[in-house]
Write a protein that holds these residues in place. Structure first.
Motif, PDB file in Angstrom:
ATOM      1  N   ARG A   1       0.839  -1.193   0.000  1.00 51.03           N
ATOM      2  CA  ARG A   1       0.000   0.000   0.000  1.00 51.03           C
ATOM      3  C   ARG A   1       0.876   1.246   0.000  1.00 51.03           C
ATOM      4  O   ARG A   1       2.103   1.197   0.075  1.00 51.03           O
ATOM      5  N   LEU A   2       0.210   2.417  -0.032  1.00 54.63           N
ATOM      6  CA  LEU A   2       0.962   3.672  -0.167  1.00 54.63           C
ATOM      7  C   LEU A   2       1.836   3.967   1.046  1.00 54.63           C
ATOM      8  O   LEU A   2       2.781   4.742   0.944  1.00 54.63           O
ATOM      9  N   GLY A   3       1.540   3.378   2.181  1.00 56.68           N
ATOM     10  CA  GLY A   3       2.390   3.559   3.349  1.00 56.68           C
ATOM     11  C   GLY A   3       3.711   2.831   3.233  1.00 56.68           C
ATOM     12  O   GLY A   3       4.564   2.962   4.108  1.00 56.68           O
ATOM     13  N   GLU A   4       3.872   2.063   2.159  1.00 62.40           N
ATOM     14  CA  GLU A   4       5.094   1.282   1.974  1.00 62.40           C
ATOM     15  C   GLU A   4       5.851   1.719   0.720  1.00 62.40           C
ATOM     16  O   GLU A   4       6.470   0.898   0.046  1.00 62.40           O
ATOM     17  N   LEU A   5       5.821   3.011   0.415  1.00 59.45           N
ATOM     18  CA  LEU A   5       6.616   3.519  -0.697  1.00 59.45           C
ATOM     19  C   LEU A   5       8.096   3.301  -0.400  1.00 59.45           C
ATOM     20  O   LEU A   5       8.564   3.586   0.699  1.00 59.45           O
ATOM     21  N   SER A   6       8.817   2.791  -1.384  1.00 59.99           N
ATOM     22  CA  SER A   6      10.245   2.553  -1.201  1.00 59.99           C
ATOM     23  C   SER A   6      11.013   3.870  -1.268  1.00 59.99           C
ATOM     24  O   SER A   6      10.476   4.906  -1.698  1.00 59.99           O
ATOM     25  N   ALA A   7      12.268   3.828  -0.878  1.00 61.74           N
ATOM     26  CA  ALA A   7      13.112   5.026  -0.943  1.00 61.74           C
ATOM     27  C   ALA A   7      13.232   5.519  -2.382  1.00 61.74           C
ATOM     28  O   ALA A   7      13.184   6.726  -2.649  1.00 61.74           O
ATOM     29  N   ARG A   8      13.362   4.582  -3.309  1.00 57.99           N
ATOM     30  CA  ARG A   8      13.453   4.960  -4.724  1.00 57.99           C
ATOM     31  C   ARG A   8      12.165   5.627  -5.200  1.00 57.99           C
ATOM     32  O   ARG A   8      12.208   6.632  -5.914  1.00 57.99           O
ATOM     33  N   GLN A   9      11.024   5.075  -4.795  1.00 57.04           N
ATOM     34  CA  GLN A   9       9.746   5.672  -5.180  1.00 57.04           C
ATOM     35  C   GLN A   9       9.601   7.084  -4.616  1.00 57.04           C
ATOM     36  O   GLN A   9       9.131   7.997  -5.303  1.00 57.04           O
TER      37      GLN A   9
ATOM     38  N   GLY B   1       2.880   5.381 -12.979  1.00 56.07           N
ATOM     39  CA  GLY B   1       4.015   4.588 -13.434  1.00 56.07           C
ATOM     40  C   GLY B   1       5.048   4.365 -12.343  1.00 56.07           C
ATOM     41  O   GLY B   1       5.758   3.356 -12.350  1.00 56.07           O
ATOM     42  N   ILE B   2       5.129   5.300 -11.403  1.00 57.13           N
ATOM     43  CA  ILE B   2       6.060   5.166 -10.276  1.00 57.13           C
ATOM     44  C   ILE B   2       5.531   4.166  -9.252  1.00 57.13           C
ATOM     45  O   ILE B   2       6.291   3.398  -8.659  1.00 57.13           O
ATOM     46  N   LEU B   3       4.220   4.159  -9.064  1.00 55.86           N
ATOM     47  CA  LEU B   3       3.595   3.310  -8.047  1.00 55.86           C
ATOM     48  C   LEU B   3       3.442   1.871  -8.537  1.00 55.86           C
ATOM     49  O   LEU B   3       3.400   1.610  -9.737  1.00 55.86           O
ATOM     50  N   THR B   4       3.352   0.960  -7.598  1.00 58.78           N
ATOM     51  CA  THR B   4       3.012  -0.419  -7.942  1.00 58.78           C
ATOM     52  C   THR B   4       1.533  -0.460  -8.327  1.00 58.78           C
ATOM     53  O   THR B   4       0.774   0.471  -7.998  1.00 58.78           O
ATOM     54  N   PRO B   5       1.073  -1.520  -9.007  1.00 53.24           N
ATOM     55  CA  PRO B   5      -0.346  -1.600  -9.350  1.00 53.24           C
ATOM     56  C   PRO B   5      -1.268  -1.460  -8.141  1.00 53.24           C
ATOM     57  O   PRO B   5      -2.299  -0.780  -8.215  1.00 53.24           O
ATOM     58  N   LEU B   6      -0.902  -2.083  -7.025  1.00 58.69           N
ATOM     59  CA  LEU B   6      -1.721  -1.985  -5.817  1.00 58.69           C
ATOM     60  C   LEU B   6      -1.749  -0.555  -5.288  1.00 58.69           C
ATOM     61  O   LEU B   6      -2.805  -0.027  -4.918  1.00 58.69           O
ATOM     62  N   GLN B   7      -0.598   0.089  -5.264  1.00 58.15           N
ATOM     63  CA  GLN B   7      -0.525   1.470  -4.790  1.00 58.15           C
ATOM     64  C   GLN B   7      -1.269   2.415  -5.733  1.00 58.15           C
ATOM     65  O   GLN B   7      -1.991   3.313  -5.288  1.00 58.15           O
ATOM     66  N   ALA B   8      -1.096   2.218  -7.039  1.00 56.46           N
ATOM     67  CA  ALA B   8      -1.758   3.068  -8.028  1.00 56.46           C
ATOM     68  C   ALA B   8      -3.271   2.921  -7.952  1.00 56.46           C
ATOM     69  O   ALA B   8      -4.019   3.900  -8.063  1.00 56.46           O
ATOM     70  N   ALA B   9      -3.737   1.690  -7.749  1.00 56.43           N
ATOM     71  CA  ALA B   9      -5.175   1.458  -7.623  1.00 56.43           C
ATOM     72  C   ALA B   9      -5.717   2.133  -6.377  1.00 56.43           C
ATOM     73  O   ALA B   9      -6.801   2.730  -6.388  1.00 56.43           O
ATOM     74  N   ASP B  10      -4.976   2.048  -5.279  1.00 52.02           N
ATOM     75  CA  ASP B  10      -5.353   2.747  -4.046  1.00 52.02           C
ATOM     76  C   ASP B  10      -5.475   4.252  -4.289  1.00 52.02           C
ATOM     77  O   ASP B  10      -6.446   4.897  -3.879  1.00 52.02           O
ATOM     78  N   PHE B  11      -4.457   4.803  -4.945  1.00 50.59           N
ATOM     79  CA  PHE B  11      -4.440   6.232  -5.219  1.00 50.59           C
ATOM     80  C   PHE B  11      -5.604   6.643  -6.113  1.00 50.59           C
ATOM     81  O   PHE B  11      -6.302   7.631  -5.837  1.00 50.59           O
ATOM     82  N   LEU B  12      -5.838   5.911  -7.206  1.00 51.34           N
ATOM     83  CA  LEU B  12      -6.917   6.257  -8.130  1.00 51.34           C
ATOM     84  C   LEU B  12      -8.278   6.158  -7.454  1.00 51.34           C
ATOM     85  O   LEU B  12      -9.144   7.015  -7.661  1.00 51.34           O
ATOM     86  N   ALA B  13      -8.454   5.121  -6.639  1.00 55.92           N
ATOM     87  CA  ALA B  13      -9.724   4.961  -5.939  1.00 55.92           C
ATOM     88  C   ALA B  13      -9.988   6.153  -5.021  1.00 55.92           C
ATOM     89  O   ALA B  13     -11.091   6.712  -4.999  1.00 55.92           O
ATOM     90  N   MET B  14      -8.963   6.569  -4.267  1.00 53.07           N
ATOM     91  CA  MET B  14      -9.143   7.681  -3.343  1.00 53.07           C
ATOM     92  C   MET B  14      -9.334   8.995  -4.082  1.00 53.07           C
ATOM     93  O   MET B  14     -10.140   9.837  -3.675  1.00 53.07           O
ATOM     94  N   SER B  15      -8.613   9.205  -5.181  1.00 52.64           N
ATOM     95  CA  SER B  15      -8.739  10.455  -5.922  1.00 52.64           C
ATOM     96  C   SER B  15     -10.140  10.590  -6.521  1.00 52.64           C
ATOM     97  O   SER B  15     -10.729  11.672  -6.518  1.00 52.64           O
ATOM     98  N   LYS B  16     -10.685   9.471  -7.011  1.00 53.34           N
ATOM     99  CA  LYS B  16     -12.043   9.492  -7.565  1.00 53.34           C
ATOM    100  C   LYS B  16     -13.072   9.714  -6.458  1.00 53.34           C
ATOM    101  O   LYS B  16     -14.035  10.472  -6.626  1.00 53.34           O
ATOM    102  N   LYS B  17     -12.860   9.034  -5.331  1.00 50.80           N
ATOM    103  CA  LYS B  17     -13.782   9.203  -4.212  1.00 50.80           C
ATOM    104  C   LYS B  17     -13.775  10.646  -3.717  1.00 50.80           C
ATOM    105  O   LYS B  17     -14.833  11.229  -3.431  1.00 50.80           O
TER     106      LYS B  17
END
Length: 252
Positions: free
Chosen positions: A123-131, A213-229
């Motif tokens: 999830r987004l709380g687990e962004l890597s240092a590179r991300q 593109g920077i986020l993983t599919p799971l993170q990107a889906a989380d982000f898109l869901a919240m942005s739409k909500k």
């Protein structure tokens, strides 16, 4: 002609909001399992980006006929219009939302840890240092481009009190009188507004593409869901405020 363009622009927006609701439902359903399907999430993310691309393309066609309507759209609420930046949201708000969600996820992870619970991975709380480095770089570039466009729009607004529009207004015999010279000047002004809107939409789209593109599919889906909500919630909240202030009929 103008009312026809306005009606089509409103229909374009309403269709976009309908797609937001549909996409949100699909994303939440795909994110619901403890181990979401990565391929399904990737397809939904791509679908969401393509829908945004289509919406931007439609806006550009409609704005060619009536660009001013997109700077103060009648199909949006008063509060929504107060938040607009060149006909839409600031692209950097996408990145700020990621940071907010990252912080909320970290708080949730801490609570789960203290409670000996387990949270879903990636999830987004687990962004890597590179991300984090990549997201920071994207934010810096995006804000820089926003500032350039903001300066262009400010200069465009100042032009109204400058040559040639001010000179034409001074020479008119009565208020509201029009002439060929004025129409040409206003047409040039609208073309500059159109260019600013298209640049802003391009920046919004490119920022979204690079961010997912920077986020993983799971993170990107989380982000898109919240942005739409968030987008849908803001629209509904502000409609209720318009009703409260008597700006729309209670039945609408």
């Amino acid at each position: 002609m103008a009312s026809g363009v306005q009606d089509r622009s409103e229909c374009c927006f309403l269709e976009w909001m309908r797609l937001q609701e549909q996409s949100l439902s699909e994303l939440l359903q795909a994110l619901n399992p403890s181990q979401p399907n990565g391929n399904e999430l990737t397809q939904l993310i791509q679908k969401g980006v393509e829908q945004f691309q289509h919406y931007v393309d439609q806006r550009s066609q409609l704005a060619n006929a009536d660009v001013a309507g997109f700077f103060a759209p009648t199909w949006c609420t008063a509060w929504e219009n107060s938040l607009l930046w060149i006909g839409g949201c600031r692209p950097s708000s996408f990145i700020r939302l990621v940071y907010v969600l990252c912080g909320l996820d970290l708080e949730s992870k801490l609570e789960e840890f203290l409670g000996a619970g387990g949270g879903p991975p990636g999830r987004l709380g687990e962004l890597s240092a590179r991300q984090l480095v990549q997201v920071d770089g994207l934010q810096r570039r995006t804000v820089k481009e926003e500032e350039k466009l903001t300066d262009k729009l400010a200069a465009l607004q100042e032009d109204v009190a400058d040559q040639p529009i001010a000179a034409i207004a001074r020479g008119l015999s009565r208020v509201g009188e029009t002439c060929g010279e004025l129409d040409r000047a206003l047409d040039e002004h609208e073309q500059a507004m159109l260019a600013a809107l298209l640049e802003a939409d391009k920046l919004r789209l490119n920022t979204l593409k690079e961010l997912v593109g920077i986020l993983t599919p799971l993170q990107a889906a989380d982000f898109l869901a919240m942005s739409k909500k968030l987008h849908l919630c803001v629209h509904e909240w502000s409609k209720k405020r318009d009703q409260r202030h008597g700006r729309v009929d209670q039945g609408n």
